[in-house]
Enzyme design. Structure first.
Site, PDB file in Angstrom:
ATOM      1  N   GLU A 295      16.038 -21.864   5.782  1.00 23.83           N
ATOM      2  CA  GLU A 295      16.386 -20.430   5.839  1.00 23.83           C
ATOM      3  C   GLU A 295      15.147 -19.567   5.979  1.00 23.83           C
ATOM      4  O   GLU A 295      15.191 -18.497   6.568  1.00 23.83           O
ATOM      5  CB  GLU A 295      17.161 -20.009   4.574  1.00 23.83           C
ATOM      6  CG  GLU A 295      18.649 -20.267   4.695  1.00 23.83           C
ATOM      7  CD  GLU A 295      19.502 -19.543   3.660  1.00 23.83           C
ATOM      8  OE1 GLU A 295      18.951 -18.904   2.738  1.00 23.83           O
ATOM      9  OE2 GLU A 295      20.725 -19.642   3.747  1.00 23.83           O
ATOM     10  N   HIS A 324      17.062 -48.501   4.196  1.00 26.82           N
ATOM     11  CA  HIS A 324      18.068 -49.383   4.786  1.00 26.82           C
ATOM     12  C   HIS A 324      19.028 -48.610   5.689  1.00 26.82           C
ATOM     13  O   HIS A 324      20.072 -49.120   6.061  1.00 26.82           O
ATOM     14  CB  HIS A 324      18.828 -50.108   3.661  1.00 26.82           C
ATOM     15  CG  HIS A 324      17.912 -50.912   2.796  1.00 26.82           C
ATOM     16  ND1 HIS A 324      17.636 -52.241   3.018  1.00 26.82           N
ATOM     17  CD2 HIS A 324      17.137 -50.544   1.734  1.00 26.82           C
ATOM     18  CE1 HIS A 324      16.762 -52.665   2.105  1.00 26.82           C
ATOM     19  NE2 HIS A 324      16.441 -51.653   1.324  1.00 26.82           N
ATOM     20  N   LYS A 438      29.161 -15.328   7.863  1.00 28.96           N
ATOM     21  CA  LYS A 438      29.829 -14.693   6.716  1.00 28.96           C
ATOM     22  C   LYS A 438      30.829 -13.652   7.213  1.00 28.96           C
ATOM     23  O   LYS A 438      31.972 -13.586   6.753  1.00 28.96           O
ATOM     24  CB  LYS A 438      28.804 -14.007   5.798  1.00 28.96           C
ATOM     25  CG  LYS A 438      27.976 -14.949   4.947  1.00 28.96           C
ATOM     26  CD  LYS A 438      27.156 -14.141   3.929  1.00 28.96           C
ATOM     27  CE  LYS A 438      26.336 -15.049   3.006  1.00 28.96           C
ATOM     28  NZ  LYS A 438      25.562 -14.336   1.999  1.00 28.96           N
TER      29      LYS A 438
HETATM   30  O1  PA5 Z   1      19.070 -17.909  -0.288  1.00 27.89           O
HETATM   31  C1  PA5 Z   1      19.947 -17.087  -0.125  1.00 27.89           C
HETATM   32  O2  PA5 Z   1      19.699 -15.860  -0.090  1.00 27.89           O
HETATM   33  C2  PA5 Z   1      21.385 -17.515   0.032  1.00 27.89           C
HETATM   34  O3  PA5 Z   1      21.519 -18.899   0.010  1.00 27.89           O
HETATM   35  C3  PA5 Z   1      22.247 -16.934  -1.085  1.00 27.89           C
HETATM   36  O4  PA5 Z   1      21.761 -17.409  -2.309  1.00 27.89           O
HETATM   37  C4  PA5 Z   1      23.704 -17.331  -0.907  1.00 27.89           C
HETATM   38  O5  PA5 Z   1      24.157 -16.914   0.367  1.00 27.89           O
HETATM   39  C5  PA5 Z   1      24.567 -16.709  -1.978  1.00 27.89           C
HETATM   40  O6  PA5 Z   1      24.502 -15.300  -1.934  1.00 27.89           O
HETATM   41  P1  PA5 Z   1      25.021 -14.432  -3.153  1.00 27.89           P
HETATM   42  O7  PA5 Z   1      24.086 -14.635  -4.295  1.00 27.89           O
HETATM   43  O8  PA5 Z   1      25.039 -13.004  -2.704  1.00 27.89           O
HETATM   44  O9  PA5 Z   1      26.413 -14.917  -3.479  1.00 27.89           O
END
Ligand code: PA5
Length: 469
Positions: A295, A324, A438
């Protein structure tokens, strides 16, 4: 400074070991040092200017105290802790639990100092229904920690709405109030509104800290503290690593070397980064890393707005299991990967292999040997085999796995990510590409305001029978 430490070993990425076609030559290392050194300074300056608040999490006093006080208040009457969250709101919790509590934590009460822990980071109805069947007569001994900065994440929100109704049906409004802890934004968002409305106990997702950088905040600390992890030691390990990764001498800074090595190989045809722990305990740190790396570094644009479509692909593998299943490809397939092994020197648990029966003398080499010796020999053997195939290998060496070294590892990789972001010239702290998925879910689920998007999705989401075989 604690006795057990982690260290980064990088000789096996150099041309001395794997030759100059694939390895980093002394000249290239010098050039990497020259390119990275000003970026260490830049990242340090940004940190001082408050632009990367995750850097200060190891030093917070209020949050650890609040977390420990809440854990002390709830622990005696809690047999099950259930985390509802996804992505950055779940992966750190899972990693800490796997690393720092025994394998049989949930099944053997003599092996756990706190409640069982369940982390639901998916919305499979079969999985959740099975769990809710099991837990529904134990709700008064179960705490649900719903973690969401926004409260609008469909997965976490839907899980919470199911649990909320179950609690209301079985235990009434007081039950909902007593059995839920909300970890969310301090001031705003859907979950904050619900929490304030019901009067839920709350912990905070710190301002300016993205989910994937939040494990050392209340997001990760609460479940850890509830389950007996020494969160002070975890934070001390992170603070210790902060000193090392702030060092402006490239050759003394493990995050700088790690970032530079990864950057170099990405630019030299090795766009896949495989993390391969040789210990079950630290296997989920590789999952946590996978999100952090993907990310943060997978970006369409650089900070100047140029289209770059950059980003190493993180892959997790587990030693010895994946020897393996993957190593054939890793050795003889394309030489397009950088390997990072995680190796544990002292497993702190000895298990001796039994004697070989007389009819199997070929197994005598194993008899009487500590299992950890075999595991680490297999790591060295796999690394040797990869090096023979000119594949570059880094190793993060854990003297032992404990809260301190896990805190060090987390902080090392967070700052490595910041420095890698600076080297690639991208913003490692946003995730704009996650939004469309989303929003499309909102559209497909009929959320108001997303009608136009729903119409755009429709032709693509309906199956064309001509292409169905
Ligand atoms: O790293 C990130 O920002 C995402 O993985 C969020 O943690 C994830 O989308 C969850 O978002 P939220 O805390 O708003 O539910």
């Amino acid at each position: 400074m604690a006795d057990a430490q982690i260290r980064l070993y990088y000789k096996n990425v150099t041309s001395e070991i794997i030759g100059s076609e694939h390895g980093i030559t002394p000249g290239q290392l010098k050039a990497l040092a020259e390119k990275t050194s000003p970026l260490i300074r830049l990242v340090n300056v940004e940190r001082k200017a408050g632009k990367t608040p995750y850097r200060d999490l190891p030093y917070g006093k209020q949050t650890p105290k609040q977390v420990k006080d809440l854990a002390a208040e709830l622990k005696d009457n809690c047999e099950n802790l259930v985390v509802l969250g996804i992505g950055g709101s779940a992966l750190g919790n899972i990693a800490l639990q796997t690393a720092l509590n025994p394998y049989m934590h949930n099944l053997d009460s003599t092996q756990r100092p706190g409640p069982r822990l369940f982390v639901f980071d998916n919305i499979d109805p079969g999985q959740l229904a099975s769990f809710l069947d099991w837990v529904s007569d134990k709700l008064d001994k179960t705490i649900f920690n719903v973690i969401s900065k926004s409260g609008q994440t469909a997965e976490t929100a839907s899980q919470f709405l199911i649990v909320r109704q179950l609690l209301l049906d079985k235990l009434g409004t007081d039950g909902l109030k007593n059995q839920v802890v909300a970890t969310t934004d301090a001031k705003q968002g859907t979950l904050r509104r619900i929490a304030d409305d019901v009067g839920l106990r709350c912990l905070e997702v710190p301002e300016g800290v993205g989910g994937r950088f939040s494990v050392l905040s209340a997001v990760g600390l609460f479940s850890a503290a509830m389950c007996g992890v020494d969160i002070n030691l975890l934070l001390c390990g992170a603070a210790d690593m902060d000193n090392k990764v702030s060092d402006e001498d490239f050759y003394q800074n493990p995050a700088a070397i790690n970032a530079a090595v990864n950057y170099h190989f990405y630019n030299h045809g090795k766009k896949i980064a495989v993390m391969m722990p040789y210990s079950y305990a630290i296997k989920d740190l590789a999952d946590w890393y996978r999100q952090l790396w993907a990310e943060s570094l997978g970006k369409a644009q650089d900070i100047a707005g140029n289209e770059v479509h950059i980003g190493p692909t993180p892959v997790k593998a587990l030693g010895t299991t994946d020897q393996h299943s993957q190593v054939q490809l890793y050795r003889e397939g394309p030489n397009d990967k950088l390997f990072t092994f995680l190796q544990v020197n002292d497993f702190q648990t000895n298990l001796t292999i039994g004697p070989a029966p007389d009819c199997a003398p070929e197994l005598r080499f194993l008899a009487g040997v500590d299992l950890s010796i075999l595991l680490n020999s297999e790591k060295k053997a796999t690394e040797y085999a990869l090096l023979q195939s000119k594949r570059p290998c880094l190793t993060v060496l854990f003297d032992a796995v404990n809260a301190y070294t896990v805190g060090q590892f987390i902080y090392l990789y967070e700052v490595t990510t910041s420095l890698a972001g600076a080297l690639f010239g991208i913003d490692p702290y946003d995730q704009p590409a996650v939004e469309l998925g989303k929003e499309s879910t909102f559209a497909l689920m009929g959320k108001s305001g997303y009608e136009a998007l729903a119409r755009q999705i429709e032709p693509l989401s309906e199956l064309d029978q001509d292409f169905l075989v």
